[in-house]
Design an enzyme around this catalytic site. Structure first.
Site, PDB file in Angstrom:
ATOM      1  N   PHE A  18       0.851  -1.186   0.000  1.00 50.67           N
ATOM      2  CA  PHE A  18       0.000   0.000   0.000  1.00 50.67           C
ATOM      3  C   PHE A  18       0.883   1.231   0.000  1.00 50.67           C
ATOM      4  O   PHE A  18       1.891   1.284   0.709  1.00 50.67           O
ATOM      5  CB  PHE A  18      -0.921   0.013   1.225  1.00 50.67           C
ATOM      6  N   ASP A  19       0.520   2.213  -0.784  1.00 48.29           N
ATOM      7  CA  ASP A  19       1.293   3.444  -0.867  1.00 48.29           C
ATOM      8  C   ASP A  19       0.349   4.613  -0.643  1.00 48.29           C
ATOM      9  O   ASP A  19      -0.391   4.998  -1.535  1.00 48.29           O
ATOM     10  CB  ASP A  19       1.965   3.539  -2.243  1.00 48.29           C
TER      11      ASP A  19
END
Length: 199
Positions: A18-19
């Site tokens: 996840f960014d």
């Protein structure tokens, strides 16, 4: 994609990243390259080298800058982000009100001694502008879209064009466009290029 219903579609997951900060992802599309139709194959039996989109030939740049469905809304261009990126990538602008695409005007660097040296300006496009006369919007069953345009030139000879006048510009999937080309009109490397670049 972080939508929970997508996880079962992914099959067996081994990693999930996840960014949240945008350090790995961006919402800006950046076109990577183009194979110019008037390019010389890099090797026998090959196809022309892929070049930066900003190095597109005038005829290729014209298709990317004028064959689109972008419209103006509150003074901004709206539409397909890929089409917006293509217009910007070839260094053109689009005036939605006038329905005219034109290469950005290259300004000569100033002689200010406090300013660091700039690279020499790019060569000015031989195309003055392209006015969209009629659009035939993308149709998924045809896998293509087209525009009829009026092309105005700065110089008489432009590779890929027969002078100023009206042209029909078409973009779409290679497999849908190939049967529409006149016999012998497709470059000998057409099939190889589109198959290899799609992988």
């Amino acid at each position: 994609c972080t939508e929970p219903f997508r996880v079962p579609l992914a099959g067996k997951l081994t990693h999930c990243l996840f960014d949240k900060t945008g350090t790995l992802t961006t919402d800006t599309l950046i076109p990577v390259g183009i194979v110019n139709g008037d390019g010389i194959p890099a090797s026998a039996g090959g196809y022309p080298e892929r070049v930066a989109v900003s190095d597109a030939s005038p005829a290729s740049a014209m298709v990317l800058a004028a064959c689109h469905s972008l419209v103006g809304l509150d003074g901004k261009l709206v539409g397909d982000p890929i089409e917006e990126a293509a217009v910007q990538g070839v260094g053109w602008t689009y005036n939605a009100e006038a329905e005219t695409a034109s290469p950005k005007v290259i300004e000569a660097p100033t002689e200010d001694t406090d300013t660091p040296a700039l690279p020499p300006p790019q060569e000015e496009s031989p195309i003055k502008d392209v006015h969209i006369l009629q659009r035939f919007h993308f149709a998924s069953h045809l896998q293509r879209m087209a525009v009829v345009v009026q092309v105005n030139l700065r110089t008489a000879n432009v590779a890929g064009l027969d002078g100023p006048g009206r042209y029909c510009l078409v973009k779409g999937s290679p497999e849908a466009l190939r049967p529409l080309l006149a016999e012998g009109a497709a470059p000998s490397w057409f099939e190889q290029a589109h198959l290899e670049l799609a992988e």
